[in-house]
Design a protein around this motif. Structure first.
Motif, PDB file in Angstrom:
ATOM      1  N   ASN B  78      42.824  22.262 -72.575  1.00 14.22           N
ATOM      2  CA  ASN B  78      41.489  21.866 -73.059  1.00 14.22           C
ATOM      3  C   ASN B  78      40.543  21.352 -71.977  1.00 14.22           C
ATOM      4  O   ASN B  78      39.341  21.382 -72.146  1.00 14.22           O
ATOM      5  CB  ASN B  78      41.620  20.767 -74.127  1.00 14.22           C
ATOM      6  N   ASN B  79      41.099  20.826 -70.886  1.00 13.36           N
ATOM      7  CA  ASN B  79      40.234  20.149 -69.908  1.00 13.36           C
ATOM      8  C   ASN B  79      40.297  20.821 -68.535  1.00 13.36           C
ATOM      9  O   ASN B  79      40.610  20.168 -67.526  1.00 13.36           O
ATOM     10  CB  ASN B  79      40.629  18.672 -69.816  1.00 13.36           C
ATOM     11  N   LEU B  80      40.004  22.092 -68.495  1.00 15.88           N
ATOM     12  CA  LEU B  80      40.060  22.815 -67.212  1.00 15.88           C
ATOM     13  C   LEU B  80      39.006  22.310 -66.229  1.00 15.88           C
ATOM     14  O   LEU B  80      39.186  22.395 -65.016  1.00 15.88           O
ATOM     15  CB  LEU B  80      39.862  24.316 -67.445  1.00 15.88           C
ATOM     16  N   SER B  81      37.933  21.748 -66.745  1.00  8.86           N
ATOM     17  CA  SER B  81      36.864  21.300 -65.849  1.00  8.86           C
ATOM     18  C   SER B  81      37.200  19.984 -65.158  1.00  8.86           C
ATOM     19  O   SER B  81      36.627  19.665 -64.120  1.00  8.86           O
ATOM     20  CB  SER B  81      35.562  21.146 -66.628  1.00  8.86           C
ATOM     21  N   SER B  83      40.780  18.232 -65.411  1.00 12.45           N
ATOM     22  CA  SER B  83      42.181  17.832 -65.251  1.00 12.45           C
ATOM     23  C   SER B  83      42.969  18.830 -64.407  1.00 12.45           C
ATOM     24  O   SER B  83      42.980  20.037 -64.686  1.00 12.45           O
ATOM     25  CB  SER B  83      42.827  17.707 -66.631  1.00 12.45           C
TER      26      SER B  83
END
Lengths: 205, 288
Positions: B78-81, B83
């Protein structure tokens, strides 16, 4: 944007840990889970001055939970975006999204996120967001018999209490910009402070 | 070491071994070795690409044991930007997919034509995965991991285990290496082991000088320090064994020395696991 924060008066805190118990009770936390911890700090020693012995022994307490940081390192690094920030600055965990990787617990310098082995997800202080939505105070704030805890907008707290101090063993504020306003105990700047209840506070992590 | 960190020890070591195998295969191809027939062996332990996929697959399965809620695992992207964990998982998926493509194409006759390109693609995705893994641990709030040593140890684990896998495959005569390639790999292995030894010594010195907060000193005594001494001993023996085998035979590995080769592989593997165990055990963070 509003930035809700805690205020803690180290000079008034007696270390009774009622705040800790109120938090556990309100959030129904299991044994080993302590979202608000009280650190007992002590230091100083005896020194000979002529024929007399004088001491500079001191002790103070630090009650600490999640500081709902302006730049929360836990939320930044959470792979699932389970940790998020409300409009009023409260940092919350959506346990339906959490995978329980514990990375937030690794990186948070305040030890706020804690793993709940029964649910398999992380949990932490949410500033009693449900109480706040009902117009009530967080349970720890209302439970404190010494009125050492308060909460409110960060800027208003700073104005009300004349700024904020930085005391041992807190890390550098620049890392996560905690929403925490502290009034230091008069001896908080003394040399050689150490946490004396390490077993108690570390077991909760 | 905290509960369930053993899963991360296995996950990181196996994933890095997988990347190391691919890096060595690409290097051998670059050096002119005929690696075409090697990657055309399909689902066989003689096939380094299959071994790399197997390592990555086992590592992925074991990583689920680290999670408190494995059923929520798809959310990890969900947090590729923001994490590095999200990015690592995506990189692992891309890397595994690229290996699968190489292996599947290896069954046909297509590999010969595109092998060099495919291997470069595999190696680049493997290096990207390695980079993401390193970035997860280099955090400003975790002083023992926030150093060059994290990157150095992850890369050296990959290279060591990759090289040894090839020497072992060669020893079993699954992979045919000429003297030049075998000698190069053995010399490279000795160099990496020596670098690993020196890096570990410097890192331990740094750990000893660290202020571990109110935990008190934990990194220069007790079981941690005994394990460190054990690892240093194993590393030294590994260097001496590799040098001995190489110097004695002239072109490591010589057939008939397979027992020595297996012993060396086992020694380095255990040493890498102990090293990774020490890495996780050295964890402490700033603050309360």
């Amino acid at each position: 944007m509003k930035r809700l924060a805690f205020y803690f008066d180290s000079a008034s805190c007696s270390g009774c840990k009622t705040c800790q118990m109120a938090c556990k009770d309100k959030n129904d936390l299991a044994i080993g889970q302590i979202w608000r911890r009280v650190y007992e700090v002590a230091g100083g020693s005896w020194k000979q001055a002529g024929l007399a012995w004088k001491h500079d022994v001191f002790a103070y307490n630090l009650s600490m939970s999640c500081n709902h940081c302006a730049d929360p390192i836990c939320a930044r690094n959470c792979p699932t975006r389970a940790i998020w920030k409300r409009e009023d600055g409260i940092v919350q965990i959506n346990q339906d999204l959490c995978i329980g990787c514990k990375y937030c617990a690794w990186v948070c310098p305040y030890g706020a996120p804690q793993f709940n082995p029964e649910k398999g997800v992380m949990g932490k202080c949410d500033l009693c967001a449900d109480y706040i939505d009902e117009g009530k105070n967080p349970s720890c704030v209302d439970a404190c018999p010494m009125r050492a805890l308060d909460f409110g907008d960060y800027d208003e707290l700073l104005e009300k209490h004349g700024g904020s101090d930085h005391i041992y063993p807190l890390p550098d504020n620049s890392i996560t910009e905690p929403s925490l306003c502290i009034k230091a105990h008069k001896n908080a700047g003394n040399l050689n402070p150490c946490v004396v209840n390490v077993e108690e506070v570390k077991r909760a992590q | 070491m905290r509960n369930k960190d053993w899963t991360l020890v296995i996950f990181t070591t196996l994933t890095q071994a997988s990347v190391g195998i691919i890096l060595c295969l690409t290097l051998l191809n670059y050096l002119g070795a005929d690696v075409g027939p090697i990657v055309q062996q399909g689902l066989s332990l003689k096939n380094p690409v299959f071994l790399a996929i197997a390592f990555a697959g086992i590592a992925t399965l074991i990583s689920f044991l680290h999670l408190g809620s494995p059923s929520n695992a798809p959310n990890a992207l969900n947090n590729l930007s923001g994490s590095w964990i999200s990015r690592e998982i995506l990189a692992l998926a891309i890397y595994s997919l690229s290996l699968l493509v190489t292996m599947v194409l290896g069954w046909g006759d297509w590999t010969h034509r595109y092998l060099a390109h495919l291997l470069v693609l595999n190696a680049i995705s493997g290096l990207a995965l390695l980079w993401m893994m390193i970035r997860i641990y280099v955090m400003p709030t975790i002083p023992p991991w926030n150093s060059w040593y994290t990157g150095a140890s992850f890369v050296s684990t990959a290279v060591c285990l990759g090289l040894l896998t090839f020497l072992l495959l060669s020893q079993a005569e699954f992979v045919g290496l000429d003297d030049r390639a075998g000698g190069f790999l053995a010399t490279f292995l000795i160099a990496v082991l020596v670098i690993e030894l020196l890096a570990a010594l410097f890192h331990q010195r740094r750990l000893n000088q660290m202020d571990t907060g109110f935990d008190g000193p934990i990194l220069e005594r007790g079981i941690f320090y005994r394990l460190f001494l054990l690892r240093m001993t194993m590393l030294t023996v590994s260097v001496l064994m590799t040098a001995f085998l190489f110097l004695v035979s002239g072109s490591f590995p010589e057939s008939g020395q397979y027992l020595w080769a297996y012993a060396l592989f086992f020694l380095v593997l255990v040493q890498e696991f102990v090293g990774r165990l020490l890495f996780y055990s050295s964890y402490f963070r700033i603050g309360v």
